[in-house]
Write a protein that holds these residues in place. Structure first.
Motif, PDB file in Angstrom:
ATOM      1  N   VAL A 242       0.820  -1.214   0.000  1.00 36.90           N
ATOM      2  CA  VAL A 242       0.000   0.000   0.000  1.00 36.90           C
ATOM      3  C   VAL A 242       0.856   1.267   0.000  1.00 36.90           C
ATOM      4  O   VAL A 242       0.448   2.311  -0.501  1.00 36.90           O
ATOM      5  N   ILE A 243       2.075   1.177   0.522  1.00 34.60           N
ATOM      6  CA  ILE A 243       2.958   2.347   0.589  1.00 34.60           C
ATOM      7  C   ILE A 243       3.694   2.624  -0.717  1.00 34.60           C
ATOM      8  O   ILE A 243       4.291   3.691  -0.877  1.00 34.60           O
ATOM      9  N   ALA A 244       3.667   1.680  -1.666  1.00 31.80           N
ATOM     10  CA  ALA A 244       4.427   1.872  -2.905  1.00 31.80           C
ATOM     11  C   ALA A 244       3.984   3.119  -3.646  1.00 31.80           C
ATOM     12  O   ALA A 244       4.772   3.730  -4.389  1.00 31.80           O
ATOM     13  N   ALA A 245       2.736   3.535  -3.469  1.00 29.84           N
ATOM     14  CA  ALA A 245       2.226   4.720  -4.167  1.00 29.84           C
ATOM     15  C   ALA A 245       2.952   5.992  -3.772  1.00 29.84           C
ATOM     16  O   ALA A 245       2.863   7.007  -4.485  1.00 29.84           O
ATOM     17  N   LEU A 246       3.689   5.978  -2.665  1.00 28.71           N
ATOM     18  CA  LEU A 246       4.461   7.165  -2.276  1.00 28.71           C
ATOM     19  C   LEU A 246       5.579   7.471  -3.266  1.00 28.71           C
ATOM     20  O   LEU A 246       6.083   8.596  -3.307  1.00 28.71           O
ATOM     21  N   GLU A 247       5.965   6.487  -4.079  1.00 29.98           N
ATOM     22  CA  GLU A 247       6.979   6.725  -5.103  1.00 29.98           C
ATOM     23  C   GLU A 247       6.422   7.493  -6.297  1.00 29.98           C
ATOM     24  O   GLU A 247       7.192   8.040  -7.094  1.00 29.98           O
ATOM     25  N   ASP A 248       5.131   7.534  -6.427  1.00 26.65           N
ATOM     26  CA  ASP A 248       4.487   8.124  -7.599  1.00 26.65           C
ATOM     27  C   ASP A 248       3.999   9.531  -7.266  1.00 26.65           C
ATOM     28  O   ASP A 248       3.113   9.702  -6.435  1.00 26.65           O
ATOM     29  N   PRO A 249       4.547  10.555  -7.920  1.00 25.84           N
ATOM     30  CA  PRO A 249       4.116  11.929  -7.599  1.00 25.84           C
ATOM     31  C   PRO A 249       2.653  12.190  -7.934  1.00 25.84           C
ATOM     32  O   PRO A 249       2.059  13.132  -7.388  1.00 25.84           O
ATOM     33  N   ASP A 250       2.059  11.378  -8.805  1.00 29.75           N
ATOM     34  CA  ASP A 250       0.681  11.599  -9.224  1.00 29.75           C
ATOM     35  C   ASP A 250      -0.316  10.669  -8.539  1.00 29.75           C
ATOM     36  O   ASP A 250      -1.505  10.691  -8.881  1.00 29.75           O
ATOM     37  N   SER A 251       0.144   9.878  -7.572  1.00 34.12           N
ATOM     38  CA  SER A 251      -0.763   8.929  -6.930  1.00 34.12           C
ATOM     39  C   SER A 251      -1.728   9.647  -5.993  1.00 34.12           C
ATOM     40  O   SER A 251      -1.464  10.749  -5.502  1.00 34.12           O
ATOM     41  N   SER A 252      -2.844   8.996  -5.742  1.00 33.21           N
ATOM     42  CA  SER A 252      -3.820   9.554  -4.803  1.00 33.21           C
ATOM     43  C   SER A 252      -3.238   9.662  -3.403  1.00 33.21           C
ATOM     44  O   SER A 252      -3.586  10.578  -2.650  1.00 33.21           O
ATOM     45  N   LEU A 253      -2.354   8.728  -3.037  1.00 28.42           N
ATOM     46  CA  LEU A 253      -1.751   8.774  -1.709  1.00 28.42           C
ATOM     47  C   LEU A 253      -0.802   9.957  -1.572  1.00 28.42           C
ATOM     48  O   LEU A 253      -0.842  10.689  -0.564  1.00 28.42           O
ATOM     49  N   THR A 254       0.043  10.179  -2.562  1.00 27.63           N
ATOM     50  CA  THR A 254       0.919  11.355  -2.524  1.00 27.63           C
ATOM     51  C   THR A 254       0.099  12.627  -2.478  1.00 27.63           C
ATOM     52  O   THR A 254       0.400  13.552  -1.697  1.00 27.63           O
ATOM     53  N   GLU A 255      -0.964  12.693  -3.245  1.00 27.67           N
ATOM     54  CA  GLU A 255      -1.839  13.859  -3.243  1.00 27.67           C
ATOM     55  C   GLU A 255      -2.478  14.057  -1.882  1.00 27.67           C
ATOM     56  O   GLU A 255      -2.586  15.189  -1.389  1.00 27.67           O
ATOM     57  N   ALA A 256      -2.902  12.965  -1.236  1.00 29.52           N
ATOM     58  CA  ALA A 256      -3.531  13.069   0.078  1.00 29.52           C
ATOM     59  C   ALA A 256      -2.577  13.647   1.121  1.00 29.52           C
ATOM     60  O   ALA A 256      -2.988  14.388   2.021  1.00 29.52           O
ATOM     61  N   ILE A 257      -1.305  13.337   0.993  1.00 33.15           N
ATOM     62  CA  ILE A 257      -0.314  13.842   1.937  1.00 33.15           C
ATOM     63  C   ILE A 257      -0.024  15.322   1.698  1.00 33.15           C
ATOM     64  O   ILE A 257       0.061  16.114   2.639  1.00 33.15           O
ATOM     65  N   LEU A 258       0.115  15.715   0.436  1.00 36.36           N
ATOM     66  CA  LEU A 258       0.587  17.052   0.132  1.00 36.36           C
ATOM     67  C   LEU A 258      -0.517  18.092  -0.029  1.00 36.36           C
ATOM     68  O   LEU A 258      -0.235  19.294   0.004  1.00 36.36           O
ATOM     69  N   GLN A 259      -1.746  17.658  -0.167  1.00 34.51           N
ATOM     70  CA  GLN A 259      -2.824  18.621  -0.385  1.00 34.51           C
ATOM     71  C   GLN A 259      -3.017  19.498   0.834  1.00 34.51           C
ATOM     72  O   GLN A 259      -2.683  19.114   1.957  1.00 34.51           O
ATOM     73  N   ASP A 260      -3.580  20.677   0.620  1.00 38.77           N
ATOM     74  CA  ASP A 260      -3.881  21.577   1.728  1.00 38.77           C
ATOM     75  C   ASP A 260      -4.993  21.001   2.565  1.00 38.77           C
ATOM     76  O   ASP A 260      -5.927  20.376   2.073  1.00 38.77           O
ATOM     77  N   ALA A 261      -4.900  21.208   3.857  1.00 37.47           N
ATOM     78  CA  ALA A 261      -5.978  20.810   4.756  1.00 37.47           C
ATOM     79  C   ALA A 261      -7.199  21.685   4.489  1.00 37.47           C
ATOM     80  O   ALA A 261      -7.058  22.867   4.184  1.00 37.47           O
ATOM     81  N   PRO A 262      -8.409  21.108   4.589  1.00 40.09           N
ATOM     82  CA  PRO A 262      -9.607  21.909   4.376  1.00 40.09           C
ATOM     83  C   PRO A 262      -9.775  22.938   5.480  1.00 40.09           C
ATOM     84  O   PRO A 262      -9.230  22.774   6.561  1.00 40.09           O
TER      85      PRO A 262
END
Length: 262
Positions: A242-262
């Protein structure tokens, strides 16, 4: 938490993942390869302890902010060097990523580890100004969720707990607790699900859809315990991929980490 449940089996991942024993060697090889391709500052101290060090992975130019990834291993295994490759997604997006090691059980209690991660974040912030985003996997998910609890100093921004452990009371019934040395009071105090979050806290509980039932429960629990928590059950992924997506700059997981908090 009755005697009808085999809690050792509930927390066992490798035996239920095809080729599970092969993952650590692959992670370590991939991490070493990545360190040769990226700007780094390795073994930056955040304290006097032998493992109180973090690796910093840097983009070209000025970082947009700081992401921090805290590794797992049931608080008793691994260090920062196994996971370097997971910085790629954030670094490719223009963020710096810090990866701390921390003292493992039985040499440290979970309370000590929690305090170490807080210090590591402060030290990394001194190196990289700007917004902060947290992520952690498994035991690391527990540690980043602890950063958002009201009893902790306000050192962090939004966090993603990936396959995190948030209710530690079942671990009291495992053989592993011979190493962790949790007491009932310690399990209560160090369980994010049993603590009050800081006002304005933003947590995402992310878990693979093919993980062990206890890990699915541990993530779903945070949505109930902390109103506003986002729960993501991620497809067919298991605890090790499940953590492999952290290697992908366009993954939903990377986006979830870097997106602004609501």
């Amino acid at each position: 938490m009755t005697g009808l449940i085999d809690w050792d089996a509930a927390f066992e991942n490798g035996a239920h993942i095809p080729g599970g024993a092969d993952y650590p060697a692959r992670w370590q090889a991939r991490a070493a390869e990545y360190r040769d391709t990226v700007r780094t500052r390795l073994d930056v101290p955040y304290g006097d302890g032998a493992r109180e060090r973090f690796d910093l992975f840097l983009p070209d130019g000025t970082p947009k902010g700081l992401a921090v990834f805290v590794h797992g291993g049931y608080w008793k295994a691994f260090d920062k060097s196994t996971w370097s490759h997971l910085a790629h997604g954030a670094v490719a997006r223009g963020w710096a990523m810090a990866m701390p090691s921390y003292t493992l059980a039985p040499d440290a209690t979970l309370a000590v580890m929690t305090a170490q991660i807080a210090r590591a974040i402060v030290a990394a912030q001194a190196e990289v100004p700007g917004p902060v985003r947290l992520a952690g996997h498994s035991a690391g998910g527990h540690l980043v969720a602890r950063m958002l609890c009201a009893d902790m100093p306000n050192v962090a921004g939004p966090a993603v707990s990936i396959s995190g452990l948030h209710d530690l009371r079942p671990l009291l019934r495992t053989k592993m607790n011979g190493i962790l040395r949790l007491t009932p009071d310690m399990a209560q105090a160090e369980s994010p699900a049993l603590q009050v979050p800081r006002p304005g806290t933003h947590l995402t509980a992310w878990v693979g859809g093919h993980e062990r039932p206890e890990f699915l429960r541990q993530s779903a629990l945070m949505r109930e315990a902390w109103p506003g928590t986002r729960l993501v059950v991620d497809g067919d992924f298991h605890h090790f991929n499940v953590i492999a997506a952290l290697e992908d700059p366009d993954s939903s997981l990377t986006e979830a980490i870097l997106q602004d908090a609501p």
